[in-house]
Design a protein around this motif. Structure first.
Motif, PDB file in Angstrom:
ATOM      1  N   ARG A   1      23.572   8.758  -4.670  1.00 26.34           N
ATOM      2  CA  ARG A   1      23.024   8.862  -6.029  1.00 26.34           C
ATOM      3  C   ARG A   1      22.328   7.554  -6.388  1.00 26.34           C
ATOM      4  NH1 ARG A   1      26.909  10.246 -11.077  1.00 26.34           N
ATOM      5  NH2 ARG A   1      28.162   8.750  -9.921  1.00 26.34           N
ATOM      6  N   GLY A   2      21.166   7.661  -7.029  1.00 28.07           N
ATOM      7  CA  GLY A   2      20.376   6.479  -7.382  1.00 28.07           C
ATOM      8  C   GLY A   2      20.871   5.835  -8.662  1.00 28.07           C
ATOM      9  N   LEU A   3      20.476   4.564  -8.858  1.00 25.84           N
ATOM     10  CA  LEU A   3      20.848   3.822 -10.071  1.00 25.84           C
ATOM     11  C   LEU A   3      19.734   3.851 -11.111  1.00 25.84           C
ATOM     12  CD1 LEU A   3      22.572   0.811  -8.303  1.00 25.84           C
ATOM     13  CD2 LEU A   3      23.695   2.431  -9.854  1.00 25.84           C
TER      14      LEU A   3
ATOM     15  N   LEU B   1       0.811  -1.226   0.000  1.00 29.15           N
ATOM     16  CA  LEU B   1       0.000   0.000   0.000  1.00 29.15           C
ATOM     17  C   LEU B   1       0.841   1.271   0.000  1.00 29.15           C
ATOM     18  CD1 LEU B   1      -2.801  -0.735   2.636  1.00 29.15           C
ATOM     19  CD2 LEU B   1      -3.136   0.053   0.323  1.00 29.15           C
ATOM     20  N   PHE B   2       2.143   1.118   0.117  1.00 26.91           N
ATOM     21  CA  PHE B   2       3.026   2.284   0.284  1.00 26.91           C
ATOM     22  C   PHE B   2       3.084   3.099  -1.011  1.00 26.91           C
ATOM     23  CE2 PHE B   2       6.649   4.639   1.805  1.00 26.91           C
ATOM     24  CZ  PHE B   2       6.678   4.439   3.176  1.00 26.91           C
ATOM     25  N   PHE B   3       2.965   4.407  -0.910  1.00 28.91           N
ATOM     26  CA  PHE B   3       2.999   5.266  -2.115  1.00 28.91           C
ATOM     27  C   PHE B   3       4.348   5.127  -2.821  1.00 28.91           C
ATOM     28  CE2 PHE B   3       5.788   9.061  -1.712  1.00 28.91           C
ATOM     29  CZ  PHE B   3       6.267   8.877  -0.429  1.00 28.91           C
ATOM     30  N   VAL B   4       4.362   5.428  -4.115  1.00 23.47           N
ATOM     31  CA  VAL B   4       5.613   5.381  -4.895  1.00 23.47           C
ATOM     32  C   VAL B   4       5.823   6.730  -5.557  1.00 23.47           C
ATOM     33  CG1 VAL B   4       6.899   4.251  -6.753  1.00 23.47           C
ATOM     34  CG2 VAL B   4       5.256   2.932  -5.393  1.00 23.47           C
ATOM     35  N   ARG B   5       7.010   7.254  -5.389  1.00 22.87           N
ATOM     36  CA  ARG B   5       7.386   8.495  -6.083  1.00 22.87           C
ATOM     37  C   ARG B   5       8.650   8.202  -6.891  1.00 22.87           C
ATOM     38  NH1 ARG B   5       8.520  12.014  -9.169  1.00 22.87           N
ATOM     39  NH2 ARG B   5       9.425  14.007  -8.635  1.00 22.87           N
ATOM     40  N   ASN B   6       8.468   8.114  -8.199  1.00 20.37           N
ATOM     41  CA  ASN B   6       9.575   7.822  -9.109  1.00 20.37           C
ATOM     42  C   ASN B   6       9.795   8.998 -10.042  1.00 20.37           C
ATOM     43  OD1 ASN B   6      10.052   5.248  -8.172  1.00 20.37           O
ATOM     44  ND2 ASN B   6       9.066   4.206  -9.887  1.00 20.37           N
ATOM     45  N   HIS B   7      11.010   9.494 -10.134  1.00 20.50           N
ATOM     46  CA  HIS B   7      11.304  10.518 -11.133  1.00 20.50           C
ATOM     47  C   HIS B   7      11.226   9.922 -12.532  1.00 20.50           C
ATOM     48  CE1 HIS B   7      12.618  12.995  -7.801  1.00 20.50           C
ATOM     49  NE2 HIS B   7      12.782  13.992  -8.636  1.00 20.50           N
TER      50      HIS B   7
ATOM     51  N   PHE C   1      15.041  22.489  -7.340  1.00 20.23           N
ATOM     52  CA  PHE C   1      13.937  21.814  -6.657  1.00 20.23           C
ATOM     53  C   PHE C   1      14.208  21.789  -5.154  1.00 20.23           C
ATOM     54  CE2 PHE C   1      14.491  19.165 -10.671  1.00 20.23           C
ATOM     55  CZ  PHE C   1      13.653  19.979 -11.421  1.00 20.23           C
ATOM     56  N   TYR C   2      13.124  21.617  -4.415  1.00 22.40           N
ATOM     57  CA  TYR C   2      13.211  21.407  -2.962  1.00 22.40           C
ATOM     58  C   TYR C   2      13.824  22.589  -2.203  1.00 22.40           C
ATOM     59  CZ  TYR C   2      11.745  16.918  -4.592  1.00 22.40           C
ATOM     60  OH  TYR C   2      11.036  15.941  -5.233  1.00 22.40           O
ATOM     61  N   ARG C   3      13.479  23.782  -2.698  1.00 24.18           N
ATOM     62  CA  ARG C   3      13.632  25.025  -1.957  1.00 24.18           C
ATOM     63  C   ARG C   3      12.297  25.750  -2.121  1.00 24.18           C
ATOM     64  NH1 ARG C   3      19.256  27.656  -1.569  1.00 24.18           N
ATOM     65  NH2 ARG C   3      20.643  25.961  -2.175  1.00 24.18           N
TER      66      ARG C   3
ATOM     67  N   TYR D   1      11.070  -3.780  -5.050  1.00 25.23           N
ATOM     68  CA  TYR D   1      11.748  -3.087  -6.164  1.00 25.23           C
ATOM     69  C   TYR D   1      11.422  -1.597  -6.172  1.00 25.23           C
ATOM     70  CZ  TYR D   1      12.909  -7.582  -8.316  1.00 25.23           C
ATOM     71  OH  TYR D   1      13.424  -8.825  -8.565  1.00 25.23           O
ATOM     72  N   ASP D   2      10.132  -1.268  -6.030  1.00 29.31           N
ATOM     73  CA  ASP D   2       9.722   0.136  -6.166  1.00 29.31           C
ATOM     74  C   ASP D   2      10.238   1.028  -5.042  1.00 29.31           C
ATOM     75  OD1 ASP D   2       8.041  -0.158  -8.513  1.00 29.31           O
ATOM     76  OD2 ASP D   2       6.720  -1.329  -7.200  1.00 29.31           O
ATOM     77  N   HIS D   3      10.653   0.415  -3.947  1.00 24.41           N
ATOM     78  CA  HIS D   3      11.051   1.229  -2.800  1.00 24.41           C
ATOM     79  C   HIS D   3      12.559   1.219  -2.594  1.00 24.41           C
ATOM     80  CE1 HIS D   3       6.929   2.117  -2.066  1.00 24.41           C
ATOM     81  NE2 HIS D   3       6.652   0.835  -2.176  1.00 24.41           N
TER      82      HIS D   3
ATOM     83  N   VAL E   1      12.431  15.638   4.098  1.00 24.14           N
ATOM     84  CA  VAL E   1      11.637  15.464   2.880  1.00 24.14           C
ATOM     85  C   VAL E   1      12.098  14.210   2.134  1.00 24.14           C
ATOM     86  CG1 VAL E   1      10.961  17.870   2.569  1.00 24.14           C
ATOM     87  CG2 VAL E   1      13.191  17.127   1.729  1.00 24.14           C
ATOM     88  N   GLY E   2      11.133  13.533   1.485  1.00 25.45           N
ATOM     89  CA  GLY E   2      11.390  12.216   0.896  1.00 25.45           C
ATOM     90  C   GLY E   2      12.529  12.180  -0.108  1.00 25.45           C
ATOM     91  N   ILE E   3      12.782  13.271  -0.805  1.00 26.52           N
ATOM     92  CA  ILE E   3      13.839  13.275  -1.823  1.00 26.52           C
ATOM     93  C   ILE E   3      15.208  12.939  -1.215  1.00 26.52           C
ATOM     94  CG2 ILE E   3      14.199  15.789  -1.612  1.00 26.52           C
ATOM     95  CD1 ILE E   3      14.642  13.611  -4.794  1.00 26.52           C
ATOM     96  N   ALA E   4      15.387  13.194   0.075  1.00 29.62           N
ATOM     97  CA  ALA E   4      16.674  12.873   0.711  1.00 29.62           C
ATOM     98  C   ALA E   4      16.895  11.367   0.783  1.00 29.62           C
ATOM     99  CB  ALA E   4      16.729  13.489   2.115  1.00 29.62           C
ATOM    100  N   SER E   5      15.797  10.600   0.800  1.00 24.85           N
ATOM    101  CA  SER E   5      15.887   9.146   0.976  1.00 24.85           C
ATOM    102  C   SER E   5      16.071   8.475  -0.383  1.00 24.85           C
ATOM    103  CB  SER E   5      14.634   8.635   1.694  1.00 24.85           C
ATOM    104  OG  SER E   5      14.597   9.135   3.013  1.00 24.85           O
ATOM    105  N   VAL E   6      17.251   8.620  -0.931  1.00 32.22           N
ATOM    106  CA  VAL E   6      17.551   8.158  -2.296  1.00 32.22           C
ATOM    107  C   VAL E   6      17.396   6.637  -2.399  1.00 32.22           C
ATOM    108  CG1 VAL E   6      19.404   7.966  -4.016  1.00 32.22           C
ATOM    109  CG2 VAL E   6      19.007  10.143  -2.813  1.00 32.22           C
TER     110      VAL E   6
ATOM    111  N   PHE F   1       8.649   7.670   8.838  1.00 31.91           N
ATOM    112  CA  PHE F   1       7.865   7.939   7.635  1.00 31.91           C
ATOM    113  C   PHE F   1       8.780   8.367   6.500  1.00 31.91           C
ATOM    114  CE2 PHE F   1       7.542  12.124   9.896  1.00 31.91           C
ATOM    115  CZ  PHE F   1       8.119  12.955   8.945  1.00 31.91           C
ATOM    116  N   VAL F   2       8.315   8.078   5.293  1.00 35.05           N
ATOM    117  CA  VAL F   2       8.875   8.717   4.091  1.00 35.05           C
ATOM    118  C   VAL F   2       7.720   9.518   3.523  1.00 35.05           C
ATOM    119  CG1 VAL F   2       9.717   8.362   1.741  1.00 35.05           C
ATOM    120  CG2 VAL F   2      10.607   6.953   3.603  1.00 35.05           C
ATOM    121  N   GLU F   3       7.958  10.788   3.279  1.00 36.64           N
ATOM    122  CA  GLU F   3       6.885  11.645   2.774  1.00 36.64           C
ATOM    123  C   GLU F   3       7.439  12.595   1.728  1.00 36.64           C
ATOM    124  OE1 GLU F   3       5.242  14.496   5.534  1.00 36.64           O
ATOM    125  OE2 GLU F   3       3.456  14.786   4.299  1.00 36.64           O
ATOM    126  N   CYS F   4       6.735  12.680   0.626  1.00 35.19           N
ATOM    127  CA  CYS F   4       7.153  13.592  -0.439  1.00 35.19           C
ATOM    128  C   CYS F   4       6.987  15.040   0.042  1.00 35.19           C
ATOM    129  CB  CYS F   4       6.290  13.348  -1.673  1.00 35.19           C
ATOM    130  SG  CYS F   4       6.886  14.242  -3.089  1.00 35.19           S
ATOM    131  N   ALA F   5       7.945  15.892  -0.321  1.00 36.42           N
ATOM    132  CA  ALA F   5       7.862  17.313   0.058  1.00 36.42           C
ATOM    133  C   ALA F   5       6.603  17.958  -0.506  1.00 36.42           C
ATOM    134  CB  ALA F   5       9.096  18.059  -0.444  1.00 36.42           C
TER     135      ALA F   5
END
Ligand code: MTE
Length: 429
Positions: free
Chosen positions: A215-217, A103-109, A297-299, A257-259, A271-276, A157-161
């Motif tokens: 940095r993400g893969l 049920l966890f939300f997914v935020r993918n760039h 972003f994120y300012r 995979y999604d998380h 903010v969630g973006i920090a949790s790469v 929690f992980v939460e999108c800004a």
């Protein structure tokens, strides 16, 4: 049972990015900071208090991708938003403190990369590692190496800004850019992994190290026709050493995979973006670092903020949500119990007041969790709906840092950090 005891919060290190950011920008001007992927113009804008208004690209343009998310997204659980999926609050009813992984939300760039733990390596590198001057230091860890290190488990929690961004428009009439989340871009999980501090210690940080940039893969992020490179955002070393995890389990299972499978960064309360997610390398730098994710972003930009924007976002704001669909229907005169959750990035939520008459009168909710930092507090309140018609339910949280949700959130152009009391529409029949 109502819970009122609030555990003492742990001492917070000095994590104010405002002062540090000003210093970091001055260092860049003096040629002492690196800013890969950030234009000179962007940095000069950040520096110049009197610069002319900047036209910002939309931060989250919808990007065509065939399978941006791997897990099933049944419509009764999720609202699809471009490459992202928002959890429906009514689906959280009865799910316990931790959000189930499904049920966890997914935020993918871009899109979820399907990686294997066997091939995965984490490379720590950069001028902030100990070594001879000019020497290119790098240290690698495999998945098994990481799992062999002392582990910790932490609920956070992980939460999108941008969670709640849609209410800047629907509730306050503001025009903001970005994904129009309601309040479902948040989830709480039990994360297990290795403290980043432990891995940094083994890699040998130099005393001159200041920033750490995971940095993400996943694929490079393209915005306005320009590649901004792979998702990455610097953290001040103080935060990296404080409570950040390299997480490989979510709610007792390998990361889905999604998380971030096999390993993600988990930065509690930020903010969630920090949790790469899908972290592949971490630059440890003796120079301050910039990326698009702490500049463009994120300012916070907008009339309430300096022309050059706020400091990079760190802690999440304070919010409340009902475990109810928007427009839920209730029978007049029938006893109900309303349920919800409140959370804050500044401390535990120790008080929640609820109004069932559109904000005229307020009653304290009964808390179902011992208030703790970095996670939400569940609550409930009885309600007997009166005459048929439409009304609004409101919930207002107060945290142990003394923050209370305002009636109106201060707007910013990219719609971050919505914190106002949300007016939840319901119908009584
Ligand atoms: N990490 C990578 N590599 N790529 C991303 O797109 N999105 C970030 C963050 N980490 C992202 C990332 C954002 S904006 C958020 S809110 C969280 O991941 C969302 O985490 P989740 O998808 O596990 O809920």
């Amino acid at each position: 049972m109502p819970v009122s005891a609030v555990p003492p919060s742990r001492p917070a290190p000095r994590l104010d990015e405002t002062a540090y950011d000003r210093r970091r920008l001055r260092q860049w001007l003096a040629g002492d900071a690196r800013a890969d992927g950030v234009s000179r113009r962007r940095l000069l804008t950040l520096l110049a208090a009197t610069a002319t208004a900047t036209v910002l690209p939309a931060p989250h343009p919808a990007r065509a991708a065939d399978t941006p998310i791997v897990k099933p997204l049944p419509p009764e659980w999720f609202v699809r938003r471009g490459t992202n999926a928002e959890t429906r609050w009514e689906a959280l009813r009865g799910t316990g403190h931790h959000t189930p992984n499904e049920l966890f939300f997914v935020r993918n760039h871009t899109a979820t990369p399907v990686l294997t733990a066997d091939d995965w390596r984490l490379r720590l590198w950069g001028s902030g590692l100990r070594g001879a001057p000019g020497e290119d230091r790098a240290v690698e860890f495999g998945y098994d190496d990481l799992r062999a290190l002392p582990a910790v488990t932490r609920t956070a929690f992980v939460e999108c800004a941008g969670n709640g961004r849609g209410y800047y428009t629907s509730q306050q009439g503001e025009t903001v850019s970005g994904t129009s989340w309601t309040l479902g871009a948040v989830g709480v999980a039990r994360w297990r992994g290795v403290p980043l501090a432990e891995v940094l210690r083994r890699a040998g940080p130099a005393s001159r190290a200041v920033d750490v940039q995971p940095r993400g893969l996943d694929a490079e992020y393209v915005s306005g026709g320009e590649s901004l490179g792979r998702v990455r955002r610097p953290l001040p070393l103080a935060k990296a050493l404080h409570d950040v995890l390299l997480a490989y389990e979510m709610n007792g299972e390998p990361l889905p995979y999604d998380h971030g499978y096999p390993v993600r960064v988990l930065v509690p309360s930020w903010v969630g973006i920090a949790s790469v997610k899908w972290v592949g390398d971490i630059e440890v730098s003796a120079q301050p670092l910039f990326s698009p994710w702490n500049t463009t972003f994120y300012r916070l930009f907008g009339s309430a903020y300096p022309q050059q924007g706020s400091a990079p976002l760190t802690r999440q704001t304070i919010k409340s949500a009902f475990e109810l669909a928007s427009g839920a229907t209730f029978r007049a005169g029938q006893d109900q119990v309303l349920h919800g959750r409140s959370w804050s990035g500044a401390g535990a939520v120790a008080r929640v007041d609820v109004s069932t008459d559109g904000g005229t009168s307020w009653r304290p909710a009964r808390l179902h969790d011992r208030p703790r930092a970095d996670t939400w507090t569940r609550w409930s309140i009885p309600w007997k709906p009166g005459a048929p018609g439409t009304t609004h339910l409101l919930a207002r949280a107060t945290d142990t840092a003394g923050r209370t949700q305002p009636d109106v959130a201060v707007p910013n152009t990219q719609g971050y950090l919505f914190d106002a009391v949300m007016r939840h529409p319901v119908t009584v029949v």
